[in-house]
Design a protein around this motif. Structure first.
Motif, PDB file in Angstrom:
ATOM      1  N   UNK A  60       0.860  -1.174   0.000  1.00 55.53           N
ATOM      2  CA  UNK A  60       0.000   0.000   0.000  1.00 55.53           C
ATOM      3  C   UNK A  60       0.898   1.227   0.000  1.00 55.53           C
ATOM      4  N   UNK A  61       0.640   2.178  -0.905  1.00 52.30           N
ATOM      5  CA  UNK A  61       1.477   3.373  -1.011  1.00 52.30           C
ATOM      6  C   UNK A  61       0.633   4.628  -0.942  1.00 52.30           C
ATOM      7  N   UNK A  62       1.161   5.646  -0.270  1.00 49.29           N
ATOM      8  CA  UNK A  62       0.594   6.993  -0.350  1.00 49.29           C
ATOM      9  C   UNK A  62       1.471   7.758  -1.325  1.00 49.29           C
ATOM     10  N   UNK A  63       0.887   8.183  -2.433  1.00 46.13           N
ATOM     11  CA  UNK A  63       1.612   8.900  -3.482  1.00 46.13           C
ATOM     12  C   UNK A  63       1.059  10.315  -3.564  1.00 46.13           C
ATOM     13  N   UNK A  64       1.960  11.294  -3.491  1.00 52.01           N
ATOM     14  CA  UNK A  64       1.544  12.692  -3.523  1.00 52.01           C
ATOM     15  C   UNK A  64       2.118  13.372  -4.762  1.00 52.01           C
ATOM     16  N   UNK A  65       1.238  14.113  -5.455  1.00 55.70           N
ATOM     17  CA  UNK A  65       1.643  14.971  -6.566  1.00 55.70           C
ATOM     18  C   UNK A  65       1.165  16.369  -6.214  1.00 55.70           C
ATOM     19  N   UNK A  66       2.085  17.320  -6.216  1.00 56.58           N
ATOM     20  CA  UNK A  66       1.806  18.676  -5.742  1.00 56.58           C
ATOM     21  C   UNK A  66       1.297  18.576  -4.300  1.00 56.58           C
ATOM     22  N   UNK A  67       0.071  18.985  -4.039  1.00 54.63           N
ATOM     23  CA  UNK A  67      -0.449  18.909  -2.662  1.00 54.63           C
ATOM     24  C   UNK A  67      -1.597  17.916  -2.528  1.00 54.63           C
ATOM     25  N   UNK A  68      -1.710  16.992  -3.464  1.00 52.33           N
ATOM     26  CA  UNK A  68      -2.791  16.017  -3.442  1.00 52.33           C
ATOM     27  C   UNK A  68      -2.232  14.599  -3.292  1.00 52.33           C
ATOM     28  N   UNK A  69      -2.803  13.839  -2.363  1.00 48.62           N
ATOM     29  CA  UNK A  69      -2.368  12.463  -2.111  1.00 48.62           C
ATOM     30  C   UNK A  69      -3.425  11.479  -2.589  1.00 48.62           C
ATOM     31  N   UNK A  70      -2.955  10.312  -3.035  1.00 51.80           N
ATOM     32  CA  UNK A  70      -3.841   9.204  -3.373  1.00 51.80           C
ATOM     33  C   UNK A  70      -3.205   7.893  -2.937  1.00 51.80           C
ATOM     34  N   UNK A  71      -4.060   6.888  -2.732  1.00 50.12           N
ATOM     35  CA  UNK A  71      -3.602   5.555  -2.361  1.00 50.12           C
ATOM     36  C   UNK A  71      -3.445   4.694  -3.597  1.00 50.12           C
ATOM     37  N   UNK A  72      -2.400   3.892  -3.594  1.00 52.89           N
ATOM     38  CA  UNK A  72      -2.119   2.936  -4.653  1.00 52.89           C
ATOM     39  C   UNK A  72      -1.790   1.600  -3.993  1.00 52.89           C
ATOM     40  N   UNK A  73      -2.075   0.503  -4.697  1.00 54.54           N
ATOM     41  CA  UNK A  73      -1.717  -0.833  -4.232  1.00 54.54           C
ATOM     42  C   UNK A  73      -0.973  -1.524  -5.368  1.00 54.54           C
ATOM     43  N   UNK A  74       0.127  -2.193  -5.015  1.00 57.04           N
ATOM     44  CA  UNK A  74       0.904  -2.962  -5.995  1.00 57.04           C
ATOM     45  C   UNK A  74       1.121  -4.360  -5.443  1.00 57.04           C
ATOM     46  N   UNK A  75       1.423  -5.300  -6.325  1.00 55.88           N
ATOM     47  CA  UNK A  75       1.818  -6.621  -5.856  1.00 55.88           C
ATOM     48  C   UNK A  75       3.180  -6.483  -5.184  1.00 55.88           C
ATOM     49  N   UNK A  76       3.592  -7.466  -4.438  1.00 53.48           N
ATOM     50  CA  UNK A  76       4.828  -7.399  -3.666  1.00 53.48           C
ATOM     51  C   UNK A  76       6.079  -7.188  -4.481  1.00 53.48           C
ATOM     52  N   UNK A  77       6.029  -7.547  -5.763  1.00 50.57           N
ATOM     53  CA  UNK A  77       7.201  -7.326  -6.618  1.00 50.57           C
ATOM     54  C   UNK A  77       7.129  -5.993  -7.362  1.00 50.57           C
ATOM     55  N   UNK A  78       6.127  -5.178  -7.040  1.00 51.07           N
ATOM     56  CA  UNK A  78       6.000  -3.855  -7.641  1.00 51.07           C
ATOM     57  C   UNK A  78       5.178  -3.803  -8.914  1.00 51.07           C
ATOM     58  N   UNK A  79       4.724  -4.932  -9.397  1.00 55.12           N
ATOM     59  CA  UNK A  79       3.897  -4.952 -10.599  1.00 55.12           C
ATOM     60  C   UNK A  79       2.428  -4.770 -10.215  1.00 55.12           C
TER      61      UNK A  79
END
Length: 122
Positions: A60-79
C-alpha cells in the motif's frame, strides 16, 4: 542515500525503503549486500509512505503529486500497480491495512480529523 521509512520485506531477506534523493521510488536492499534496486517507481510526485499487507503479497502506497495524495496498491514485486483513490485535492496523512488485509483505513482531508475505511477494492 538517505533512507526513509525502512521496513523488512515479508521474506525477511531484504529491507525496503524510501530515499529522499529519489522520492518517486520504493527500493529494496538485500541483507547479503549489493546495490539497492527499485521495486517500483512513479513518473512524478513522491511516495510519502508505504506498508506491506499482512500476508506480504501487496504494498500500500501513499503517493503525492503537488499537494494532493492518493492511495495505490501494488503486488509485492511492484507490478500490478492500481490506483485506489482518485482525489483531486486533499492529503492522505496515514494509511494501513486491516489485520486481514482485505480493507484499508486512512486519514484524509485538510487536517487529520477524518478516518475512512475502504472495502471491496481490487
Amino acid at each position: 542515500m538517505h533512507a526513509l521509512a525502512v521496513d523488512w520485506d515479508p521474506s525477511g531477506n531484504s529491507l525496503t525503503f524510501l530515499d529522499s534523493a529519489s522520492p518517486t521510488t520504493l527500493f529494496s536492499q538485500r541483507t547479503q549486500g549489493g546495490t539497492p534496486g527499485p521495486i517500483l517507481q512513479f513518473q512524478d510526485g513522491e511516495i510519502v509512505a508505504y506498508r506491506w499487507s499482512p500476508d506480504g503479497k501487496r504494498i500500500l502506497l501513499i503517493h503525492r503529486v503537488d499537494r494532493t495524495s492518493n492511495l495505490w496498491v501494488a503486488s509485492g514485486d511492484g507490478t500490478d500497480l492500481v490506483q485506489v483513490t482518485g482525489f483531486a485535492t486533499g492529503t492522505i496523512f496515514a494509511a494501513k491495512w486491516t489485520r486481514d488485509g482485505r480493507e484499508i483505513v486512512y486519514t484524509y482531508g485538510t487536517d487529520m480529523t477524518d478516518a475512512v475505511l475502504i472495502s471491496h477494492f481490487r
